[in-house]
Write a protein that holds these residues in place. Structure first.
Motif, PDB file in Angstrom:
ATOM      1  N   ALA A   4       1.018  -1.273   0.390  1.00 43.63           N
ATOM      2  CA  ALA A   4       0.064   0.055  -0.279  1.00 43.63           C
ATOM      3  C   ALA A   4       0.644   1.426   0.395  1.00 43.63           C
ATOM      4  O   ALA A   4       2.214   1.191   0.361  1.00 43.63           O
ATOM      5  CB  ALA A   4      -0.594  -0.435   0.961  1.00 43.63           C
ATOM      6  N   ILE A   5       0.287   2.366  -0.547  1.00 42.41           N
ATOM      7  CA  ILE A   5       1.185   4.010  -0.838  1.00 42.41           C
ATOM      8  C   ILE A   5       0.180   5.035  -0.675  1.00 42.41           C
ATOM      9  O   ILE A   5      -1.115   4.556  -1.090  1.00 42.41           O
ATOM     10  CB  ILE A   5       2.180   3.720  -1.833  1.00 42.41           C
ATOM     11  CG1 ILE A   5       1.070   3.818  -3.146  1.00 42.41           C
ATOM     12  CG2 ILE A   5       2.738   2.161  -1.967  1.00 42.41           C
ATOM     13  CD1 ILE A   5       2.339   4.097  -4.864  1.00 42.41           C
ATOM     14  N   GLY A   6       0.824   5.799  -0.174  1.00 50.56           N
ATOM     15  CA  GLY A   6       0.419   6.728   0.442  1.00 50.56           C
ATOM     16  C   GLY A   6       0.566   8.278   0.362  1.00 50.56           C
ATOM     17  O   GLY A   6       1.632   8.340   0.601  1.00 50.56           O
ATOM     18  N   SER A   7       0.363   9.548   0.208  1.00 48.47           N
ATOM     19  CA  SER A   7       0.966  10.724   0.269  1.00 48.47           C
ATOM     20  C   SER A   7       0.051  11.585   0.148  1.00 48.47           C
ATOM     21  O   SER A   7      -1.159  11.575  -0.244  1.00 48.47           O
ATOM     22  CB  SER A   7       1.974  10.862  -0.730  1.00 48.47           C
ATOM     23  OG  SER A   7       1.444  11.632  -2.219  1.00 48.47           O
ATOM     24  N   ASP A   8       0.657  12.248   1.004  1.00 45.18           N
ATOM     25  CA  ASP A   8       0.194  13.740   0.689  1.00 45.18           C
ATOM     26  C   ASP A   8       0.425  14.902  -0.352  1.00 45.18           C
ATOM     27  O   ASP A   8       0.628  14.082  -1.915  1.00 45.18           O
ATOM     28  CB  ASP A   8       0.300  14.848   1.571  1.00 45.18           C
ATOM     29  CG  ASP A   8       1.745  15.269   1.831  1.00 45.18           C
ATOM     30  OD1 ASP A   8       2.304  15.190   1.147  1.00 45.18           O
ATOM     31  OD2 ASP A   8       1.720  15.836   3.055  1.00 45.18           O
ATOM     32  N   HIS A   9      -0.087  16.485  -0.800  1.00 47.27           N
ATOM     33  CA  HIS A   9       0.654  16.585  -2.198  1.00 47.27           C
ATOM     34  C   HIS A   9       1.893  17.350  -2.570  1.00 47.27           C
ATOM     35  O   HIS A   9       2.086  17.218  -3.370  1.00 47.27           O
ATOM     36  CB  HIS A   9      -0.603  17.832  -1.999  1.00 47.27           C
ATOM     37  CG  HIS A   9      -0.188  19.046  -0.792  1.00 47.27           C
ATOM     38  ND1 HIS A   9       0.304  18.882   0.311  1.00 47.27           N
ATOM     39  CD2 HIS A   9       0.684  19.879  -0.633  1.00 47.27           C
ATOM     40  CE1 HIS A   9       0.076  19.956   1.035  1.00 47.27           C
ATOM     41  NE2 HIS A   9       0.662  20.063   0.574  1.00 47.27           N
ATOM     42  N   VAL A  10       2.542  16.889  -1.157  1.00 49.29           N
ATOM     43  CA  VAL A  10       4.046  17.442  -1.277  1.00 49.29           C
ATOM     44  C   VAL A  10       4.855  15.696  -2.083  1.00 49.29           C
ATOM     45  O   VAL A  10       5.915  16.275  -1.684  1.00 49.29           O
ATOM     46  CB  VAL A  10       4.433  17.784   0.234  1.00 49.29           C
ATOM     47  CG1 VAL A  10       5.903  17.856   0.216  1.00 49.29           C
ATOM     48  CG2 VAL A  10       4.048  19.226   0.068  1.00 49.29           C
ATOM     49  N   LEU A  12       3.973  13.722  -3.115  1.00 51.18           N
ATOM     50  CA  LEU A  12       3.646  13.080  -4.593  1.00 51.18           C
ATOM     51  C   LEU A  12       4.805  13.369  -5.626  1.00 51.18           C
ATOM     52  O   LEU A  12       4.564  12.067  -6.058  1.00 51.18           O
ATOM     53  CB  LEU A  12       2.430  13.907  -5.193  1.00 51.18           C
ATOM     54  CG  LEU A  12       1.042  13.344  -5.986  1.00 51.18           C
ATOM     55  CD1 LEU A  12       0.681  12.159  -6.238  1.00 51.18           C
ATOM     56  CD2 LEU A  12       0.416  14.813  -6.654  1.00 51.18           C
ATOM     57  N   VAL A  13       5.584  13.922  -5.316  1.00 52.62           N
ATOM     58  CA  VAL A  13       6.098  13.984  -6.753  1.00 52.62           C
ATOM     59  C   VAL A  13       7.508  12.833  -6.449  1.00 52.62           C
ATOM     60  O   VAL A  13       7.687  12.153  -7.192  1.00 52.62           O
ATOM     61  CB  VAL A  13       6.948  15.321  -6.553  1.00 52.62           C
ATOM     62  CG1 VAL A  13       6.424  16.386  -7.357  1.00 52.62           C
ATOM     63  CG2 VAL A  13       7.799  15.457  -5.420  1.00 52.62           C
ATOM     64  N   LEU A  14       7.069  11.492  -5.285  1.00 49.74           N
ATOM     65  CA  LEU A  14       8.098  10.845  -5.015  1.00 49.74           C
ATOM     66  C   LEU A  14       7.174   9.619  -5.370  1.00 49.74           C
ATOM     67  O   LEU A  14       7.435   8.625  -5.479  1.00 49.74           O
ATOM     68  CB  LEU A  14       8.658  10.657  -3.384  1.00 49.74           C
ATOM     69  CG  LEU A  14       9.992  10.969  -3.798  1.00 49.74           C
ATOM     70  CD1 LEU A  14      10.379  10.850  -2.047  1.00 49.74           C
ATOM     71  CD2 LEU A  14      11.256  10.415  -4.668  1.00 49.74           C
ATOM     72  N   ILE A  63       5.064   5.502   2.902  1.00 53.40           N
ATOM     73  CA  ILE A  63       4.047   6.676   2.378  1.00 53.40           C
ATOM     74  C   ILE A  63       5.002   8.017   1.999  1.00 53.40           C
ATOM     75  O   ILE A  63       6.252   6.958   2.331  1.00 53.40           O
ATOM     76  CB  ILE A  63       3.385   6.609   4.030  1.00 53.40           C
ATOM     77  CG1 ILE A  63       4.758   6.509   5.297  1.00 53.40           C
ATOM     78  CG2 ILE A  63       2.157   5.725   3.809  1.00 53.40           C
ATOM     79  CD1 ILE A  63       3.425   6.684   6.693  1.00 53.40           C
ATOM     80  N   PHE A  64       4.306   8.509   1.700  1.00 54.61           N
ATOM     81  CA  PHE A  64       5.366  10.110   1.382  1.00 54.61           C
ATOM     82  C   PHE A  64       4.367  11.396   1.884  1.00 54.61           C
ATOM     83  O   PHE A  64       3.519  11.277   2.383  1.00 54.61           O
ATOM     84  CB  PHE A  64       5.654  10.096   0.381  1.00 54.61           C
ATOM     85  CG  PHE A  64       6.102   9.013  -0.630  1.00 54.61           C
ATOM     86  CD1 PHE A  64       7.623   8.449  -1.143  1.00 54.61           C
ATOM     87  CD2 PHE A  64       5.343   8.199  -0.764  1.00 54.61           C
ATOM     88  CE1 PHE A  64       8.065   7.486  -1.741  1.00 54.61           C
ATOM     89  CE2 PHE A  64       5.713   6.808  -1.109  1.00 54.61           C
ATOM     90  CZ  PHE A  64       6.547   6.940  -1.751  1.00 54.61           C
ATOM     91  N   GLY A 112      15.911  12.499  -2.867  1.00 56.09           N
ATOM     92  CA  GLY A 112      15.584  11.928  -3.980  1.00 56.09           C
ATOM     93  C   GLY A 112      15.080  11.239  -4.753  1.00 56.09           C
ATOM     94  O   GLY A 112      15.289   9.496  -4.067  1.00 56.09           O
ATOM     95  N   LEU A 113      15.016  10.554  -5.612  1.00 59.02           N
ATOM     96  CA  LEU A 113      14.061   9.583  -5.931  1.00 59.02           C
ATOM     97  C   LEU A 113      15.017   7.922  -6.346  1.00 59.02           C
ATOM     98  O   LEU A 113      15.526   7.354  -5.635  1.00 59.02           O
ATOM     99  CB  LEU A 113      13.532   9.430  -7.775  1.00 59.02           C
ATOM    100  CG  LEU A 113      12.589   8.783  -8.840  1.00 59.02           C
ATOM    101  CD1 LEU A 113      11.913   7.722  -7.734  1.00 59.02           C
ATOM    102  CD2 LEU A 113      12.826   7.929  -9.725  1.00 59.02           C
ATOM    103  N   GLU A 114      16.432   8.428  -6.373  1.00 64.75           N
ATOM    104  CA  GLU A 114      17.557   7.726  -6.548  1.00 64.75           C
ATOM    105  C   GLU A 114      17.928   6.610  -5.247  1.00 64.75           C
ATOM    106  O   GLU A 114      17.745   5.671  -5.148  1.00 64.75           O
ATOM    107  CB  GLU A 114      18.547   7.030  -8.499  1.00 64.75           C
ATOM    108  CG  GLU A 114      18.026   8.256  -9.411  1.00 64.75           C
ATOM    109  CD  GLU A 114      17.742   6.980  -9.977  1.00 64.75           C
ATOM    110  OE1 GLU A 114      17.732   5.309  -9.243  1.00 64.75           O
ATOM    111  OE2 GLU A 114      16.550   6.494 -10.245  1.00 64.75           O
TER     112      GLU A 114
END
Length: 140
Positions: A4-10, A12-14, A63-64, A112-114
């Motif tokens: 399961a994954i989830g995030s707020d608006h900030v 979201l970019v990850l 989560i992010f 960052g992503l990597e």
């Protein structure tokens, strides 16, 4: 594996590129949102992922948010959740080996992503060692 994954608006970019990466790796994903850049509240999504993990509807959660801290605090309010915020791979690995963490929280303003992929890889592939660590987990 089901995640399961989830995030707020900030976060979201990850979340979005990590979701794509998870699909490429063959994981089954439940995305609880958000899927919009409009301001939202991280506790909604942290708790939703945590409920899925606690109810064993998924194996793990990721989560992010901006730092990973706020959303992890919300997730940790749910009984049976051991969410950890990590900004590097070693702590992520040990959190699973020693604390049997079941949710990983990452900050989109911190890493960052990597680096996120490296942290997630270490965490997912680590195994709980049990033994003396189980005794400690049983204390809370």
């Amino acid at each position: 594996m089901k995640i399961a994954i989830g995030s707020d608006h900030v976060g979201l970019v990850l979340k979005e590129p990590i979701k794509k990466w998870f699909y490429e790796l063959g994981y089954e994903i439940i995305d609880v949102g958000t899927n919009k850049l409009e301001r939202t509240d991280y506790p909604l999504f942290g708790k939703e992922v945590a409920k899925l993990v606690a109810n064993k509807e998924v194996d793990l959660g990721v989560i992010f948010c901006g730092t990973g801290v706020g959303i992890s605090l919300a997730a940790n309010k749910i009984k049976g959740i051991r969410a950890v915020v990590c900004s590097e791979p070693y702590s992520a690995k040990l959190s699973k080996e020693h604390n049997n963490t079941n949710i990983l929280s990452l900050g989109s303003r911190v890493i960052g992503l990597e680096l996120a992929k490296m942290i997630i890889n270490e965490w997912i592939n680590a195994n709980f060692e049990g033994g003396r660590h189980q005794k400690r987990i049983d204390m809370y």
